[in-house]
Every structure is written in C-alpha cells, then in structure tokens.
Design a protein around this motif. Structure first.
Motif, PDB file in Angstrom:
ATOM      1  N   HIS A 123       0.724  -1.179  -0.063  1.00 42.18           N
ATOM      2  CA  HIS A 123       0.072   0.162  -0.005  1.00 42.18           C
ATOM      3  C   HIS A 123       0.679   1.296  -0.084  1.00 42.18           C
ATOM      4  O   HIS A 123       0.606   2.086  -0.656  1.00 42.18           O
ATOM      5  N   GLU A 124       1.790   1.293   0.675  1.00 41.43           N
ATOM      6  CA  GLU A 124       2.727   2.385   0.608  1.00 41.43           C
ATOM      7  C   GLU A 124       3.526   2.555  -0.496  1.00 41.43           C
ATOM      8  O   GLU A 124       3.469   3.552  -0.868  1.00 41.43           O
ATOM      9  N   HIS A 127       1.556   4.450  -2.794  1.00 46.51           N
ATOM     10  CA  HIS A 127       1.378   5.950  -2.655  1.00 46.51           C
ATOM     11  C   HIS A 127       2.920   6.459  -3.335  1.00 46.51           C
ATOM     12  O   HIS A 127       2.814   7.565  -3.876  1.00 46.51           O
ATOM     13  N   TYR A 177      -4.451  10.382   2.390  1.00 45.97           N
ATOM     14  CA  TYR A 177      -4.607  11.134   1.488  1.00 45.97           C
ATOM     15  C   TYR A 177      -5.934  11.409   0.801  1.00 45.97           C
ATOM     16  O   TYR A 177      -6.173  11.766  -0.339  1.00 45.97           O
ATOM     17  N   GLU A 182      -6.150   6.610  -1.334  1.00 43.51           N
ATOM     18  CA  GLU A 182      -6.309   5.650  -0.553  1.00 43.51           C
ATOM     19  C   GLU A 182      -6.544   4.179  -1.413  1.00 43.51           C
ATOM     20  O   GLU A 182      -5.816   3.166  -1.227  1.00 43.51           O
ATOM     21  N   HIS A 232      -3.924   4.973   8.701  1.00 42.31           N
ATOM     22  CA  HIS A 232      -4.220   6.196   7.920  1.00 42.31           C
ATOM     23  C   HIS A 232      -5.064   6.045   6.793  1.00 42.31           C
ATOM     24  O   HIS A 232      -5.792   6.649   6.298  1.00 42.31           O
ATOM     25  N   GLY A 233      -5.155   4.387   6.565  1.00 44.12           N
ATOM     26  CA  GLY A 233      -5.708   4.279   5.159  1.00 44.12           C
ATOM     27  C   GLY A 233      -7.105   3.859   5.210  1.00 44.12           C
ATOM     28  O   GLY A 233      -7.670   3.285   4.338  1.00 44.12           O
TER      29      GLY A 233
HETATM   30 ZN   LIG Z   1      -2.286   5.198   2.336  1.00 47.90          ZN
END
Ligand SMILES: [Zn+2]
Length: 471
Positions: A123-124, A127, A177, A182, A232-233
């Motif tokens: 996931h990161e 980004h 974000y 996301e 965060h997501g």
């Molecule tokens: Zn994220």
C-alpha cells in the motif's frame, strides 16, 4: 521539525511537469524524480529523529527484504527504496516521496503473517509509485503551517536552540491522502502482492484487522485521555463490506503469479516474537498519566484529563487550551541561570528536594518555564496557554506537575520496563479470558488479545495455534 517545514515551503515554489509512473500521463505541478528523491532523503533524517529507529537489526532487514521484493514488482522498480521500522507505538505506516517507507513497530503485533506485512508495505509503495506524497506536499503546505501554529501557543518557546513543538502527526503523511488516493494505493498494493507471490486478499484481511483495532482503540483512547491509534488508510465502511475495495482486490487476483501464494505465518511470528508492545521503555512509558523513564530514572505525574504525546524529541501534554512541553537542556549552570539566560526576565522562584534543585520563571503573561537540575542533567518543563486567561486557569495544574517531578521508586521502575509480545502455543481449553487474567493489559486485556490474534470480537484459541500474548 523546522527543516522539514522549510523543505515543504521551498517546494511550494516548485512547479513543472513530470510523467506519472502509474498513469503514464503528464502530471501538472510535479517535481522531477531527482528533486523528489532529494526531498525524501532530507525528510528521512527528520522522521528518524522524530520517531527513532526500532532497535532490532534482524527485524529491520526482514521488513526490508519483504519490501524490496514488492518494490521490484512495482511501477517504479528502478527507484531505490528504503524500508524502516520506526520506534513508535502508533498503529501506522507512511511514505515520503522518493521511496522512503516507514512502518511503526506498533502496527506489527496486529499483523498475522508475512502476507499481511507485505500488504501494508505494498500500500505504501503504491503511494510512492503514484506519487501521492509529492502531490500532497504542495497541497498540504498551508495546512501544515496551521498545525504548527496551533501546537505552539507561545512563540518564544520556538527560539533558537529551543524546543520544536511541531506536530508531524498533523500532516497528510500520517492521516492519509483522501478516499481516492487510498483506494488507488490499495489497488496498486494488491497488484504488487499478486505479482510477488502473495494472495492480494491479504489487503482486505489487514484493513479489516486495523478497522477493528481502530474501533476498539477509539473507546480506550477516550477513557485514557489520549489520541486514538489509527491507521491512515481507513474509511467509514468496514473493509469486509467495502465493494470498491473488494473490486480492486479481485482485479489484482487475476495477476496472481503463483497458484500457491505465500502466507508466511511462522516466519512472521518468529520475527515479531519479543518486540515492544505499547510505549517504548527507551522513550519512557505513560501509566495513569504518569510519565516514567527508566533510563533517566525519573517520573512526572500529569493532571488527570490531559493528553500526553511522547516521542524521542519531545514530550507534550495538553488539555486543549494549555500545554506542557518537557525536554532536556544542555546547560551546565544553575536552573535559575538557565531560565533567565534562555527566557529573559520574569517572576522567578526556586524549590529544592532531596534529589534536585529547581526554579520556575514566569516569562510571559501566558507561559512559564521550570528547570530542574539532577546530577549532570537539566530537565526543562515549559507550560503555556492559548491565552493569558487559559494559562492562568491551568497554572495550578502546571505547577503541581512541575513539583511532581521525582526519581523512580522501585515499583515505578518495574512499570517503566514496558511490555513485550510473546508467541506461545495454545493448548486444549485455553481461552482469551484465561490469558487475560495473566496479562498486564488490565481490564481490556481480552479485547487486545483477540485483536492481536485476529479473533475479535468473540473468537477463541484452538489447540496447537500459535498465539501472541503480551507480557
Ligand atoms: Zn495510504
């Protein structure tokens, strides 16, 4: 975090075009790749300083190996990636532009396998490859400055050589974000999982566990007067019933490179067996609003109802209208000399105990500072209010806190050692309630243990299962 902000300010002046690695289209207002890498590299130093790097070379290299394999299958395989486990109890992961990716050690106990670790890292990487952070940096510059001003009630505190109270947690890096970015990171990450030999459904598993953790922690945080630990997501709907998420993962599954995807439960548990859970003893732990630091041998009792935020760089407590910052100063003189040299003139008083000498200086209508000399160390506490009225209101509590400063008692020293994850094998008849009775986690222990073992809200261990407990 001052340099960090300056970098972001400088960025606001940058503009131009670059090709987006994921869409292949020209992105407007984007920096070149070399500028992006330079920005990441510079900010990486601040992140390391702000959080500290978790002290386990073995765990670091394991996370890096998993991350590098995924990155090699990403849309930007030629970028040099850096994966770092930061020493934070927060439950999160984040990426700087240019391939700098961080995962907190606080999220690791909630993951159940290498595939789930890969999902968070994937996931990161998503980004980074979609350059969300680059876009966000320019867009969030103004918002970040807002955070800075809000967290520094009194400008004098931020004087040269002083205490930067900037709250990095307010930035988009940590809070996400927005829904579209996301979901795009989930889609890209699921694809990288599939191409690396993992089952992309690990993305849904991870988000579900973290959603449960979020809901559980919001309640705990309220009771403990702290901010909840939130990944965060996450968005409003539960990942299990999020149709768009289900859809992007199903699409990724068609890319799957292996009919026998890697789960990697055993190898993952081996690597997290023994890691710190919750507050880090090296950064000091908080119990019942008392800050305990084994290395420094000190304790401070904060007022009930105040929220305490602890990082290697600073310890800040706030009730919303007033704040206290705690730090150590390099200064070889008396507390009173330090205060007058550092903050100027004001109403000065001194105090004394068996272990230390201290002084308090009211140097502004809405702030005062205390310095406490203990051996060769000078501890500093700065109390401030949003206004002189809020400072006056909080002043008795601030001064009680200053005077609560003391050396650790034996029982406090034991508490200050912190908690660790331990992996054990369940035997027939084991229940989470029974584990909870032996756990230092208090009244919510059974809930924590179920979350850690993907058995929330009412599952039980099966004989032979490897179970994570907290000791
Ligand atoms: Zn994220």
């Amino acid at each position: 975090m001052k340099p960090f902000l300056l970098v972001m300010l400088a960025l606001a002046a940058l503009s131009g075009c670059a090709t987006n690695p994921v869409s292949g289209k020209q992105d407007f207002v984007m920096m070149s790749e070399s500028d992006e890498i330079a920005l990441g590299k510079k900010s990486d130093l601040d992140v390391r300083k702000e959080y500290g790097v978790y002290d386990s070379p073995q765990l670091q290299s394991y996370v890096d190996r998993v991350g590098q394999r995924l990155a090699a299958n990403s849309h930007r395989p030629n970028l040099q990636y850096h994966f770092t486990v930061v020493d934070s109890p927060e439950v999160n992961a984040f990426a700087l532009p240019g391939g700098y990716i961080y995962i907190t050690r606080g999220i690791l106990p909630y993951l159940g396998s290498e595939a789930e670790l890969a999902a968070v890292l994937g996931h990161e990487i998503g980004h980074v490859t979609a350059r969300h952070a680059v876009k966000q940096y320019t867009a969030s510059t103004a918002a970040n400055i807002g955070v800075q001003i809000a967290s520094i009630f009194v400008p004098e505190i931020n004087a040269p050589g002083g205490y930067d109270l900037v709250n990095v947690a307010g930035s988009a890096l940590l809070s996400g974000y927005g829904r579209e970015h996301e979901l795009e990171a989930d889609r890209l990450g699921s694809g990288y999982l599939a191409r690396t030999g993992y089952d992309p459904h690990a993305m849904i598993d991870v988000l579900s566990v973290l959603k449960n953790q979020e809901q559980f922690d919001i309640q705990r945080a309220k009771e403990e007067h702290r901010e909840p630990r939130i990944y965060h997501g996450l968005f409003a709907s539960h990942p299990d019933s999020d149709t768009r998420l289900q859809q992007v993962v199903a699409e990724a599954a068609t890319l799957q490179s292996s009919p026998h995807p890697v789960v990697g439960k055993r190898v993952y548990l081996e690597h997290i067996d023994g890691i710190v859970f919750g507050d880090s003893p090296s950064q000091g732990v908080v119990r019942n609003n008392e800050f305990l630091h084994a290395g420094l041998g000190i304790a401070i009792q904060y007022p009930a109802g105040w929220t305490i935020k602890n990082s290697p760089q600073k310890l800040i407590a706030t009730n919303g209208d007033a704040a206290m910052a705690f730090g150590i100063a390099k200064f070889q003189s008396t507390p009173a000399d330090f205060l007058t040299q550092r903050f100027g003139r004001g109403e000065l008083s001194t105090f004394q105990s068996r272990d230390f000498s201290g002084a308090i200086l009211a140097f502004s209508p809405r702030a005062e500072a205390a310095a406490i000399r203990m051996g060769d160390k000078l501890f500093v506490i700065i109390g401030s209010g949003k206004s002189s009225a809020s400072f006056s209101l909080a002043r008795p509590e601030i001064e009680r806190t200053i005077r609560s400063f003391h050396t650790l008692s034996d029982s406090e020293r034991k508490l200050a050692q912190g908690l660790r994850i331990s992996v054990r094998r369940a035997v027939a008849g084991d229940t989470f309630e029974r584990y909870a009775t032996e756990s230092p986690l208090g009244k919510d222990a059974a809930g924590y243990l179920r979350l850690l073992n993907h058995a929330y809200p009412d599952g039980e261990p099966h004989a032979g299962d490897e179970i994570k407990v907290v000791e």
